[in-house]
Design an enzyme around this catalytic site. Structure first.
Site, PDB file in Angstrom:
ATOM      1  CG  HIS A 175      -1.526  -1.098   1.919  1.00 22.61           C
ATOM      2  ND1 HIS A 175      -2.761  -1.599   0.456  1.00 22.61           N
ATOM      3  CD2 HIS A 175      -1.107  -2.586   2.417  1.00 22.61           C
ATOM      4  CE1 HIS A 175      -3.898  -2.565   1.182  1.00 22.61           C
ATOM      5  NE2 HIS A 175      -2.468  -3.132   2.031  1.00 22.61           N
ATOM      6  CE  LYS A 216      12.012  19.575 -10.936  1.00 25.95           C
ATOM      7  NZ  LYS A 216      10.513  20.236 -11.307  1.00 25.95           N
ATOM      8  CD  GLU A 253       8.623  12.366 -15.417  1.00 26.84           C
ATOM      9  OE1 GLU A 253       7.707  13.319 -15.753  1.00 26.84           O
ATOM     10  OE2 GLU A 253       9.406  12.813 -14.520  1.00 26.84           O
TER      11      GLU A 253
END
Ligand code: ARG
Length: 480
Positions: free
Chosen positions: A156, A283, A290
């Site tokens: 979970h 960044k 992705e």
């Protein structure tokens, strides 16, 4: 417009109809397969006395010449032909004259295109297997290096029990191993040759279909000529296997994105496999992971597309089936690229063992082991579970871990606790005691690694006996 079927028509094809119907813009990808099939076909026709030796020689020479000229850029496959089959036959006839017109004896485009797709997919099955093999090797080497790199395992997405990086990687090894086995399975099932099925009802010429099949490395000919031209199961099975590969890659990507986040910092993706932001100078984004996750959707799309195309088709061939190609080509290319990029990203990724271990120390990942400790001292498991639950509540209140409590505090929950509890709930002990087959304890992991190393050493033999041959063959093995 160059068409194979003008005889019955008086009027010209409408320009829009021609374009809508034509497939040359994409089936030109099957050019080598089409030539390979044609060579096998005429070699068989000559053996059966249907073509003379001179005719066969002229056709084969012509086909080999066309192949060479296209490969070397001297001959372009242009849109003036309806499809790749028309292109090859038209150019052949242009080049060698009368004999070229005999190429299509005892053959239909229906069995021809079924063969071309089979040859293409068979080759791509092997190629995908090779990509998976490279990825498996990389995963196995990470496993070997990280038997004692402790990290939290999750259920979970909540910290659950401690494990190791080797164990976590091993889970992906099993997934991609199943993907390889699925491919070999597909290979075996599809490896029967449809050529010689004609439009759907075979032919009156005395073709030797077994011989044609053997020339192209098939197990034998397909057994029902109607099914042969109507069947695209092999396309669907392959797309299904590719979808499963992507599902695995996507889950792996998702984890890498989480692990690479500022909060986790379990891994650092190499600069070569990261991208920056146009506005935020700090960044470093996991775009490759992705994109792999994102591209999963289009591969699933290809599978659903072909399944849907096929679902309402009456036997035998229908033009709808032309729609199998573009989506399949796209899916195959997508998966090949994703596997290659993902392997590179994984191989160059740095693992932050300290961050992983520190994370595993927090979040009560040793709670199950604390309960097991009580069980070993004779407390029934359900009671032990309740006691450790209360202990966790107490720790949450105190903002500390189980191992930071004093023996007195522990004894207040259960008098059974002794000094050895501290060793029992230590991170290393929690992992190393897990020695059931498939568990993260290093002795159990070493066993799994040994078996998987053997799997990799025999990867081309285990799944399918004739893959050694298939590997070398691809689509280009015959008729050179
Ligand atoms: N372009 C067709 C396809 O991809 C080839 C078969 C054409 N057969 C026919 N009877 N029109 O399916």
């Amino acid at each position: 417009m160059a068409q194979l079927w003008g005889g019955r028509f008086v009027g010209d094809t409408d320009e829009l109809v021609y374009r809508f119907n034509a497939s040359i813009t994409f089936d030109k990808k099957l050019f080598e397969q089409d030539i390979e099939g044609s060579i096998a076909h005429v070699v068989m026709l000559e053996k059966q006395g249907i073509l003379s030796c001179e005719e066969k020689d002229a056709i084969v020479k012509g086909l080999v010449g066309i192949r060479k000229d296209v490969q070397e850029g001297r001959l372009a496959i242009t849109d003036q032909y309806e499809d790749i089959h028309s292109f090859v036959e038209a150019v052949l006839t242009e080049r060698i004259g009368e004999a070229g017109k005999k190429l299509h004896t005892g053959r239909s485009r229906n069995d021809q295109v079924a063969l071309d797709m089979k040859l293409y997919i068979r080759h791509k099955v092997v190629e995908t297997g090779e990509h998976l093999e490279a990825l498996l090797k990389t995963i196995l080497s990470i496993m070997e290096d990280h038997l004692a790199t402790y990290m939290p395992g999750f259920t979970h997405l909540q910290k659950a029990q401690p494990t190791t990086l080797a164990h976590h990687m091993g889970a992906y090894f099993e997934m991609f191993k199943r993907d390889v086995l699925r491919l070999w399975d597909i290979y075996k099932r599809m490896n029967y040759c449809p050529l010689g099925s004609g439009a759907f009802a075979g032919t009156t010429y005395p073709l030797d279909r077994s011989y044609t099949a053997s020339l192209m490395g098939f197990e034998g000919p397909t057994l029902n000529s109607m099914d042969s031209v109507a069947d695209r199961d092999y396309v669907i099975e392959f797309l299904s296997a590719l979808s499963t590969v992507m599902m695995h890659l996507s889950r792996f990507s998702e984890e890498i994105i989480i692990w690479n986040s500022n909060e986790y910092q379990f891994v650092e993706i190499d600069d070569g496999f990261s991208t920056g932001s146009s506005i935020m100078p700090q960044k470093k984004n996991p775009d490759i992971a992705e994109l792999v996750r994102g591209k999963t959707g289009r591969v699933y799309g290809a599978l659903v597309s072909v399944l849907t195309t096929m679902k309402g088709l009456p036997l035998a061939y229908n033009k709808d089936m032309q729609e199998d190609k573009e989506v399949t080509f796209d899916a195959v290319e997508t998966v090949g690229n994703c596997l290659a990029l993902f392997e590179g990203m994984l191989r160059t990724m740095r693992f932050n063992a300290r961050a992983m271990e520190e994370s595993a120390m927090k979040g009560f990942t040793n709670a199950t082991d604390a309960a097991d400790y009580l069980v070993n001292k004779g407390v029934p498991f359900r009671d032990a579970h309740g006691m450790i639950g209360r202990l966790v509540l107490y720790c949450l209140d105190k903002k500390c871990g189980i191992d930071a409590l004093t023996l007195e505090e522990l004894k207040a929950i259960s008098p059974v606790f002794e000094e050895d509890i501290f060793e029992a709930v230590g991170l290393k002990a929690c992992v190393e005691k897990r020695l059931t087959t498939g568990a993260p304890g290093s002795e159990a992991m070493k066993e799994a690694i040994k078996i998987n190393r053997e799997f990799l050493a025999n990867i081309w033999i285990k799944g399918c006996d004739d893959l050694e041959m298939a590997k070398g063959r691809g689509t280009r093995g015959e008729g050179k």
